[in-house]
Design an enzyme around this catalytic site. Sequence first.
Site, PDB file in Angstrom:
ATOM      1  N   GLN A 125       0.837  -1.197   0.000  1.00 47.17           N
ATOM      2  CA  GLN A 125       0.000   0.000   0.000  1.00 47.17           C
ATOM      3  C   GLN A 125       0.875   1.251   0.000  1.00 47.17           C
ATOM      4  OE1 GLN A 125      -3.462   0.058   2.679  1.00 47.17           O
ATOM      5  NE2 GLN A 125      -2.825  -1.965   3.387  1.00 47.17           N
ATOM      6  N   SER A 128      -0.469   6.453   3.252  1.00 46.50           N
ATOM      7  CA  SER A 128      -0.097   7.479   4.233  1.00 46.50           C
ATOM      8  C   SER A 128       1.147   8.252   3.818  1.00 46.50           C
ATOM      9  CB  SER A 128       0.156   6.835   5.604  1.00 46.50           C
ATOM     10  OG  SER A 128      -1.008   6.228   6.095  1.00 46.50           O
ATOM     11  N   GLU A 243     -11.196  -2.626   2.843  1.00 44.29           N
ATOM     12  CA  GLU A 243     -10.251  -2.794   3.938  1.00 44.29           C
ATOM     13  C   GLU A 243     -10.967  -2.804   5.286  1.00 44.29           C
ATOM     14  OE1 GLU A 243      -5.890  -1.018   5.161  1.00 44.29           O
ATOM     15  OE2 GLU A 243      -7.316   0.326   4.215  1.00 44.29           O
ATOM     16  N   ASN A 371      -9.946   4.488  14.383  1.00 43.56           N
ATOM     17  CA  ASN A 371     -11.295   4.239  14.876  1.00 43.56           C
ATOM     18  C   ASN A 371     -12.026   5.513  15.275  1.00 43.56           C
ATOM     19  OD1 ASN A 371     -10.761   1.581  14.411  1.00 43.56           O
ATOM     20  ND2 ASN A 371     -11.149   0.888  16.503  1.00 43.56           N
ATOM     21  N   GLU A 372     -11.275   6.537  15.668  1.00 45.84           N
ATOM     22  CA  GLU A 372     -11.922   7.818  15.964  1.00 45.84           C
ATOM     23  C   GLU A 372     -12.586   8.374  14.709  1.00 45.84           C
ATOM     24  OE1 GLU A 372      -8.807   7.048  18.966  1.00 45.84           O
ATOM     25  OE2 GLU A 372      -8.878   6.979  16.780  1.00 45.84           O
TER      26      GLU A 372
END
Length: 388
Positions: A125, A128, A243, A371-372
């Site tokens: 990947q 980021s 994903e 997760n936030e």
Amino acid sequence: MDLNYTPRQQAFRQEVRAWLKDNLPAQKLASYDTCEGFEQHREWERKLFDARLSMVMWPEELGGRGCDLTEWLIFEEEYYGADAPMRVNQNGQLLLGPTLMEFGTEEQKKRFLPRMAASDDMWAQAWSEPNAGSDMAAISSKAIRDGDHYVINGQKTWSTRAIYADWAFGLFRSDADSKRHHGLSFLMVPLDAEGVTIRPIKALNGKDAFAEIFFDNVRVPVENRIGEEGSGWHVAMATAGFERGLLLRSPARFQQPVRKLVELYKANQAAADRDPSIRDAVMDVWAGAESYALSAYQSVGRLARGEKIGAESSINKIIWSELDLKIHETAMRILGARGELLSSAPQNQDDHGWLEGFLFAQAGPIYAGANEIQRNIIAERMLGLPKA
């Protein structure tokens, strides 16, 4: 919902179970975060491919078996239930593969998917960046059009499997003046291209699980773009859905460690009895794994009826990432100080790799979108709450 399996599904389960029994490696493979282990896993993937078991839900002409998603869940249950090796080419097979199915040209599908299914091409990947983690819209690496090529400059980081992979896929800013979600294109980049530099990043376990990728005037053919120029955000959101949803983390991946956790609890009954809350934790994760499995079958049924999952994939992501943490935290509580011994320690008796799994599980709430961020998506898109 009919929770009974058809004769065809039962026969498929028996076929997979028998093949795995006859073909599992005699010795545990080395970690795929090492050069030796990576190649061992590549060979295992080729063996799966030769048996038409690598990507069972892909069309046969593209390297698959033509199974439906229910049969894929059955395969996953048998695969993880047999303690088969972890799948090393998940970035390609479970993320990029479905993306190509949906957005790729026929030429791209024929070129990339069979080699991906056979793991002749291994994928990393390239999402980021130093200033664009969960906020992917902040991506700044550029891919400027020059005739029939893009010229890429920039940096990607936390790139999984990039040390040993053959290709990477990711988002690049093809309109230098664009901002946020606009002007991005989704490109596939060969990692042996001139101008690509890869530097390893060590994970918590000390292995080279991640990498930084630097692009210095790297030329990539326009034919390696998925979707239209500037529509990369739309394509990438579909990839992120794969994903966060079922494909990357099937329920069987968590049901098997929960079974091992129950065995660990029974083998350490005296220690566990001193803290009754451990028993409650074991029961909690067992129930969580089973409920996740049932919800997966419900989702598969909805998809079979032509429905879309959409933002609900964010719920899946929170469920499996936090379940994985709870499983391994509970195992470490049962093991106590013994659980902190490295695999190289002479006194280590951890045959199931609980410490390794515990360290890896820490990343679950971060990768595939923190997760936030997933909770914000649920609040805004599913519950209709105002933005914070």
